[in-house]
Design a protein around this motif. Sequence first.
Motif, PDB file in Angstrom:
ATOM      1  N   VAL A  46      40.051  36.157  54.229  1.00 31.37           N
ATOM      2  CA  VAL A  46      41.217  36.724  53.551  1.00 31.37           C
ATOM      3  C   VAL A  46      41.611  38.019  54.257  1.00 31.37           C
ATOM      4  CG1 VAL A  46      39.812  38.010  51.885  1.00 31.37           C
ATOM      5  CG2 VAL A  46      42.150  37.350  51.282  1.00 31.37           C
ATOM      6  N   GLN A  47      42.878  38.349  54.209  1.00 27.65           N
ATOM      7  CA  GLN A  47      43.335  39.604  54.798  1.00 27.65           C
ATOM      8  C   GLN A  47      43.030  40.777  53.868  1.00 27.65           C
ATOM      9  OE1 GLN A  47      47.518  39.103  55.761  1.00 27.65           O
ATOM     10  NE2 GLN A  47      46.995  38.484  57.857  1.00 27.65           N
ATOM     11  N   ALA A  48      42.906  41.937  54.455  1.00 27.71           N
ATOM     12  CA  ALA A  48      42.702  43.144  53.665  1.00 27.71           C
ATOM     13  C   ALA A  48      43.801  43.278  52.617  1.00 27.71           C
ATOM     14  CB  ALA A  48      42.669  44.367  54.571  1.00 27.71           C
ATOM     15  N   GLY A  49      43.396  43.643  51.406  1.00 26.64           N
ATOM     16  CA  GLY A  49      44.327  43.739  50.304  1.00 26.64           C
ATOM     17  C   GLY A  49      44.432  42.474  49.471  1.00 26.64           C
ATOM     18  N   GLY A  50      43.872  41.395  49.979  1.00 26.43           N
ATOM     19  CA  GLY A  50      43.936  40.124  49.289  1.00 26.43           C
ATOM     20  C   GLY A  50      42.863  39.985  48.223  1.00 26.43           C
ATOM     21  N   SER A  51      42.812  38.782  47.644  1.00 26.24           N
ATOM     22  CA  SER A  51      41.889  38.495  46.550  1.00 26.24           C
ATOM     23  C   SER A  51      41.152  37.187  46.787  1.00 26.24           C
ATOM     24  CB  SER A  51      42.649  38.394  45.225  1.00 26.24           C
ATOM     25  OG  SER A  51      43.288  39.602  44.905  1.00 26.24           O
ATOM     26  N   LEU A  52      39.971  37.113  46.227  1.00 20.45           N
ATOM     27  CA  LEU A  52      39.187  35.883  46.177  1.00 20.45           C
ATOM     28  C   LEU A  52      38.452  35.843  44.847  1.00 20.45           C
ATOM     29  CD1 LEU A  52      37.417  35.594  49.678  1.00 20.45           C
ATOM     30  CD2 LEU A  52      39.149  34.045  48.767  1.00 20.45           C
ATOM     31  N   ARG A  53      38.182  34.637  44.371  1.00 18.36           N
ATOM     32  CA  ARG A  53      37.331  34.495  43.198  1.00 18.36           C
ATOM     33  C   ARG A  53      36.135  33.622  43.563  1.00 18.36           C
ATOM     34  NH1 ARG A  53      38.063  32.093  37.067  1.00 18.36           N
ATOM     35  NH2 ARG A  53      37.994  30.078  38.133  1.00 18.36           N
ATOM     36  N   LEU A  54      34.966  34.192  43.445  1.00 19.86           N
ATOM     37  CA  LEU A  54      33.734  33.453  43.677  1.00 19.86           C
ATOM     38  C   LEU A  54      33.255  32.845  42.375  1.00 19.86           C
ATOM     39  CD1 LEU A  54      31.788  35.959  45.968  1.00 19.86           C
ATOM     40  CD2 LEU A  54      33.497  34.247  46.604  1.00 19.86           C
ATOM     41  N   SER A  55      32.669  31.669  42.494  1.00 18.33           N
ATOM     42  CA  SER A  55      32.067  31.005  41.349  1.00 18.33           C
ATOM     43  C   SER A  55      30.599  30.732  41.657  1.00 18.33           C
ATOM     44  CB  SER A  55      32.772  29.690  41.042  1.00 18.33           C
ATOM     45  OG  SER A  55      34.128  29.894  40.720  1.00 18.33           O
ATOM     46  N   CYS A  56      29.814  30.699  40.611  1.00 15.94           N
ATOM     47  CA  CYS A  56      28.391  30.380  40.749  1.00 15.94           C
ATOM     48  C   CYS A  56      28.046  29.429  39.604  1.00 15.94           C
ATOM     49  CB  CYS A  56      27.554  31.637  40.674  1.00 15.94           C
ATOM     50  SG  CYS A  56      25.774  31.352  40.636  1.00 15.94           S
ATOM     51  N   ALA A  57      27.817  28.180  39.971  1.00 18.55           N
ATOM     52  CA  ALA A  57      27.499  27.155  38.984  1.00 18.55           C
ATOM     53  C   ALA A  57      25.990  27.037  38.846  1.00 18.55           C
ATOM     54  CB  ALA A  57      28.100  25.826  39.398  1.00 18.55           C
ATOM     55  N   ALA A  58      25.531  27.034  37.617  1.00 18.33           N
ATOM     56  CA  ALA A  58      24.097  26.973  37.355  1.00 18.33           C
ATOM     57  C   ALA A  58      23.715  25.658  36.700  1.00 18.33           C
ATOM     58  CB  ALA A  58      23.688  28.125  36.445  1.00 18.33           C
ATOM     59  N   SER A  59      22.562  25.156  37.071  1.00 12.72           N
ATOM     60  CA  SER A  59      22.004  23.992  36.402  1.00 12.72           C
ATOM     61  C   SER A  59      20.929  24.463  35.451  1.00 12.72           C
ATOM     62  CB  SER A  59      21.422  23.015  37.420  1.00 12.72           C
ATOM     63  OG  SER A  59      20.317  23.623  38.078  1.00 12.72           O
TER      64      SER A  59
END
Length: 122
Positions: free
Chosen positions: A12-25
Amino acid sequence: QVQLVESGGGLVQAGGSLRLSCAASGRTFSSYNMGWFRQAPGKEREFVAVIAWNNDKSYYAQSVKGRFTISRDNAKNTVYLQMNSLKPEDTAVYYCAASRYYTTSSNDYDYWGQGTQVTVSS
């Protein structure tokens, strides 16, 4: 036993956004406090954020406070990290982890995911 799988990383470029997910069992996810950590090349793993098992409190590293938001959905066995206003110094492998304690110390986390790469270009 809790198994954790991260997703959502990318470039992603600086200033942008991301959403990380963490799925658990595992049916015990809702009893664990969940943390996000990151490790940049040549650097030690560092704490990013933690959220309590019952969603009633969270805590952030100073470097991400005001830009990142940790959340969880116990019905979906998933914890999230919303990352806004990303900077090149946020580039790292991001890991989620589960702990019986509400803590910023990586030594206190019992289970870890495999990590997801986040790269922020300038």
